[in-house]
Design a protein around this motif. Structure first.
Motif, PDB file in Angstrom:
ATOM      1  N   ALA A  51      36.768  44.673  41.191  1.00 14.31           N
ATOM      2  CA  ALA A  51      37.722  44.307  40.143  1.00 14.31           C
ATOM      3  C   ALA A  51      38.538  43.109  40.585  1.00 14.31           C
ATOM      4  O   ALA A  51      38.714  42.870  41.775  1.00 14.31           O
ATOM      5  N   VAL A  52      39.021  42.372  39.601  1.00 12.37           N
ATOM      6  CA  VAL A  52      39.842  41.197  39.874  1.00 12.37           C
ATOM      7  C   VAL A  52      41.174  41.364  39.152  1.00 12.37           C
ATOM      8  O   VAL A  52      41.207  41.614  37.946  1.00 12.37           O
ATOM      9  N   LEU A  53      42.269  41.247  39.908  1.00 13.89           N
ATOM     10  CA  LEU A  53      43.605  41.275  39.314  1.00 13.89           C
ATOM     11  C   LEU A  53      44.104  39.839  39.316  1.00 13.89           C
ATOM     12  O   LEU A  53      44.127  39.186  40.354  1.00 13.89           O
ATOM     13  N   LEU A  54      44.481  39.369  38.132  1.00  5.85           N
ATOM     14  CA  LEU A  54      44.770  37.951  37.998  1.00  5.85           C
ATOM     15  C   LEU A  54      46.235  37.683  37.656  1.00  5.85           C
ATOM     16  O   LEU A  54      46.786  38.319  36.761  1.00  5.85           O
ATOM     17  N   GLY A  55      46.838  36.747  38.374  1.00  4.92           N
ATOM     18  CA  GLY A  55      48.201  36.341  38.065  1.00  4.92           C
ATOM     19  C   GLY A  55      48.195  35.365  36.903  1.00  4.92           C
ATOM     20  O   GLY A  55      47.251  34.601  36.737  1.00  4.92           O
ATOM     21  N   ALA A  56      49.247  35.388  36.096  1.00  5.65           N
ATOM     22  CA  ALA A  56      49.325  34.468  34.958  1.00  5.65           C
ATOM     23  C   ALA A  56      49.278  33.027  35.463  1.00  5.65           C
ATOM     24  O   ALA A  56      49.781  32.710  36.533  1.00  5.65           O
ATOM     25  N   ILE A  57      48.658  32.173  34.673  1.00  9.05           N
ATOM     26  CA  ILE A  57      48.421  30.797  35.127  1.00  9.05           C
ATOM     27  C   ILE A  57      49.060  29.767  34.211  1.00  9.05           C
ATOM     28  O   ILE A  57      49.533  30.077  33.128  1.00  9.05           O
ATOM     29  N   GLY A  58      49.044  28.525  34.659  1.00  9.90           N
ATOM     30  CA  GLY A  58      49.511  27.403  33.851  1.00  9.90           C
ATOM     31  C   GLY A  58      50.919  26.990  34.205  1.00  9.90           C
ATOM     32  O   GLY A  58      51.596  27.651  34.987  1.00  9.90           O
ATOM     33  N   GLY A  59      51.348  25.890  33.649  1.00  8.21           N
ATOM     34  CA  GLY A  59      52.692  25.388  33.919  1.00  8.21           C
ATOM     35  C   GLY A  59      52.761  23.899  33.652  1.00  8.21           C
ATOM     36  O   GLY A  59      51.725  23.223  33.644  1.00  8.21           O
ATOM     37  N   GLY A 250      28.822  46.156  33.203  1.00 10.43           N
ATOM     38  CA  GLY A 250      29.041  47.179  34.236  1.00 10.43           C
ATOM     39  C   GLY A 250      30.480  47.645  34.259  1.00 10.43           C
ATOM     40  O   GLY A 250      31.163  47.603  33.241  1.00 10.43           O
ATOM     41  N   THR A 251      30.951  48.069  35.435  1.00  9.26           N
ATOM     42  CA  THR A 251      32.349  48.485  35.535  1.00  9.26           C
ATOM     43  C   THR A 251      33.231  47.387  36.119  1.00  9.26           C
ATOM     44  O   THR A 251      34.441  47.523  36.129  1.00  9.26           O
ATOM     45  N   ARG A 252      32.612  46.312  36.609  1.00  3.80           N
ATOM     46  CA  ARG A 252      33.443  45.238  37.157  1.00  3.80           C
ATOM     47  C   ARG A 252      34.318  44.660  36.055  1.00  3.80           C
ATOM     48  O   ARG A 252      33.858  44.449  34.935  1.00  3.80           O
ATOM     49  N   GLY A 253      35.585  44.439  36.373  1.00  6.77           N
ATOM     50  CA  GLY A 253      36.488  43.943  35.338  1.00  6.77           C
ATOM     51  C   GLY A 253      37.496  42.953  35.872  1.00  6.77           C
ATOM     52  O   GLY A 253      37.715  42.833  37.082  1.00  6.77           O
TER      53      GLY A 253
END
Ligand code: IPM
Ligand code: MN
Length: 338
Positions: A51-59, A250-253
């Motif tokens: 799984a990948v936990l992603l921080g909000a991006i941009g600026g 699959g289950t990867r998210g």
């Protein structure tokens, strides 16, 4: 992100799980580091992870109109590379936050809906052209792309109230006419037990705030889903509260809050951590198969909010609000107390 990771570690500790966590540069940070918002090493690690936990991006630093490289390209590239075409965005109104919304409490009470946003197709990914006098963005959907997202939404509806609303703009767009045709066929032949209603996107935007309780599962294309879920976040009280899960076969998210990087409040320590913490709960549920752990984390967030742990976006007044890390502390305490 710091609060999300603290909660993830605390849940793993409480339930005796060992997690392998790796932190990788992405978005603006990666552009600064190597000129690429999605470095190959980051992408490869994501492809190998559960799984990948992603921080909000941009600026603002990376958003000049003439910029050739943008953080958002990294995000679209990652979604595409992971094949996570189904973006789940649940919206549930916490009873203690009824007054946090700009909408009337009696309209909001009991709202419990989920958006299933198509995430790897449509106008986000079509050909883009630009010359001095015009600009073009192409929107394309294939039958297969519509079929698989409708199936994902209908399977979810089966676990809920068996009501699916499909949102399009079929009175104007050819892609929407295909969308409606395919949706009708898939639902009639494969999900006769789930009710289907088609709604035009303009009308859906209105009904969402007129009678939000009537909705159960809503399925729509990429850009409509982006816009409508920001609108729907105000049902819950704040954009900062909503989590999301992006899934493929699959289950990867891929898990991320629906909000952006909020450059207007950056560095003040007041961003609402709940969108990210609740994304961690979705990660536990959908990618790691840890339902009890996911529910425990959601319960900890709910209790913390109930007992007044709120950042300024949802607090009754600024002087009764807590910082991002204090809200994180409050959630951690409830995890440990459970
Ligand atoms: C979201 C965001 C992204 C999107 C941006 C940052 C590209 O708004 O996840 O909703 O439009 O998909
Ligand atoms: Mn968005």
């Amino acid at each position: 992100m710091a609060q999300g990771l603290r909660c993830l570690r605390a849940i793993a500790d409480a339930y005796g799980h060992e997690l392998t966590l790796e932190e990788l540069p992405f978005g603006g940070a990666a552009i600064d580091l190597c000129g690429n918002p999605l470095p190959e090493s980051t992408l490869n690690a994501c492809l190998q992870a559960d799984a990948v936990l992603l921080g909000a991006i941009g600026g603002p630093k990376w958003s000049a109109p003439e910029a050739k490289v943008r953080p958002e390209q990294g995000l679209l590239g990652l979604r595409k590379a992971l094949g996570v075409y189904a973006n789940l965005r649940p919206v549930k109104v916490h009873p203690a936050l009824l007054s946090a919304s700009t909408l009337k409490p009696e309209i909001l009470e009991g709202v419990d809906l989920v958006f299933v946003r198509e995430l790897t197709g449509g106008i986000y990914f079509g050909e883009k052209r630009r010359d001095a006098r015009s600009a073009t963005d192409v929107c394309t959907y294939s039958v297969e792309e519509v079929e698989r997202i409708v199936r994902a939404a209908a399977r979810l509806a089966r676990q809920r109230r068996r009501k699916l609303v499909s949102i399009d703009k079929s009175n104007v767009l050819e892609t929407s006419r295909l969308w409606r045709e395919v949706t009708t066929r898939v639902m009639r032949t494969e999900f006769p037990d789930v009710s289907l209603e088609h709604m035009l996107v303009d009308s859906a935007a209105m009904h969402l705030i007129r009678r939000p309780r009537d909705f159960d599962v809503l399925v729509t294309e990429n850009m409509f889903g982006d816009i409508l879920t920001d609108e729907a976040s105000m049902l819950a009280g704040s954009l900062g509260l909503l989590p999301s899960a992006s899934l493929g076969e699959g289950t990867r998210g891929l898990y991320e809050p629906i909000h952006g990087s909020a450059p207007d409040i950056a560095g003040q320590g007041i961003a609402n951590p709940c969108g990210t913490i609740l994304s961690v709960a979705l990660l536990l549920r959908h990618s790691l198969g840890l339902e009890a752990e996911a529910a425990a984390l959601e319960e900890a967030v709910s209790k913390a909010i109930e007992q007044g742990a709120r950042t300024p976006d949802v607090a009754a007044s600024r002087d009764r609000s807590l910082s991002t890390s204090r809200v994180g502390d409050a959630v951690l305490e409830r995890i440990r107390a459970a």
